[in-house]
Design a protein around this motif. Structure first.
Motif, PDB file in Angstrom:
ATOM      1  N   ARG A 150      32.305  19.572 -37.596  1.00  5.62           N
ATOM      2  CA  ARG A 150      33.119  18.672 -36.776  1.00  5.62           C
ATOM      3  C   ARG A 150      34.192  19.516 -36.086  1.00  5.62           C
ATOM      4  N   TYR A 151      34.306  19.364 -34.775  1.00  2.00           N
ATOM      5  CA  TYR A 151      35.262  20.109 -33.963  1.00  2.00           C
ATOM      6  C   TYR A 151      36.143  19.139 -33.205  1.00  2.00           C
ATOM      7  N   THR A 152      37.360  19.561 -32.944  1.00  2.00           N
ATOM      8  CA  THR A 152      38.228  18.848 -32.013  1.00  2.00           C
ATOM      9  C   THR A 152      38.372  19.733 -30.786  1.00  2.00           C
ATOM     10  N   VAL A 153      38.022  19.187 -29.627  1.00  7.02           N
ATOM     11  CA  VAL A 153      38.111  19.930 -28.375  1.00  7.02           C
ATOM     12  C   VAL A 153      39.240  19.318 -27.550  1.00  7.02           C
ATOM     13  N   THR A 154      40.217  20.155 -27.178  1.00  7.47           N
ATOM     14  CA  THR A 154      41.319  19.712 -26.326  1.00  7.47           C
ATOM     15  C   THR A 154      41.163  20.392 -24.979  1.00  7.47           C
ATOM     16  N   GLN A 209      43.407  16.006 -23.026  1.00  8.30           N
ATOM     17  CA  GLN A 209      42.733  15.002 -23.847  1.00  8.30           C
ATOM     18  C   GLN A 209      41.981  15.701 -24.975  1.00  8.30           C
ATOM     19  N   SER A 210      41.946  15.049 -26.140  1.00  8.00           N
ATOM     20  CA  SER A 210      41.226  15.587 -27.295  1.00  8.00           C
ATOM     21  C   SER A 210      40.066  14.669 -27.651  1.00  8.00           C
ATOM     22  N   ILE A 211      38.927  15.272 -27.983  1.00  6.85           N
ATOM     23  CA  ILE A 211      37.765  14.516 -28.453  1.00  6.85           C
ATOM     24  C   ILE A 211      37.201  15.217 -29.681  1.00  6.85           C
ATOM     25  N   ASP A 212      36.539  14.453 -30.543  1.00  4.72           N
ATOM     26  CA  ASP A 212      35.854  15.006 -31.698  1.00  4.72           C
ATOM     27  C   ASP A 212      34.384  15.182 -31.367  1.00  4.72           C
ATOM     28  N   VAL A 222      39.334  24.788 -29.059  1.00  2.40           N
ATOM     29  CA  VAL A 222      38.314  24.251 -29.956  1.00  2.40           C
ATOM     30  C   VAL A 222      38.763  24.552 -31.377  1.00  2.40           C
ATOM     31  N   ASN A 235      37.287  21.479 -37.818  1.00  4.39           N
ATOM     32  CA  ASN A 235      37.926  20.561 -38.784  1.00  4.39           C
ATOM     33  C   ASN A 235      37.240  20.656 -40.120  1.00  4.39           C
TER      34      ASN A 235
END
Length: 53
Positions: A21-25, A29-32, A50, A53
């Motif tokens: 699972r990654y969080t990309v900003t 804006q941030s998305i999982d 990137v 998590n």
């Protein structure tokens, strides 16, 4: 980071392990994202963060 100041660029980050699972900003804006690859399109001079998590 796309160091080209004139053209967009496509980047695919690929990881050799199973799904994570990654969080990309990007662009404020941030998305999982879940998977073993993260495809990105960066505008000229743009970067993305990137985080694993």
């Amino acid at each position: 980071m796309n160091y080209n100041h004139k053209e967009k660029g496509d980047i695919a980050l690929r990881f050799n392990a199973s799904n994570y699972r990654y969080t990309v900003t990007q662009r404020g804006q941030s998305i999982d994202v879940v998977g073993n690859a993260v495809p990105l399109r960066l505008d000229a001079g743009e970067g993305a963060l990137v985080v694993l998590n």
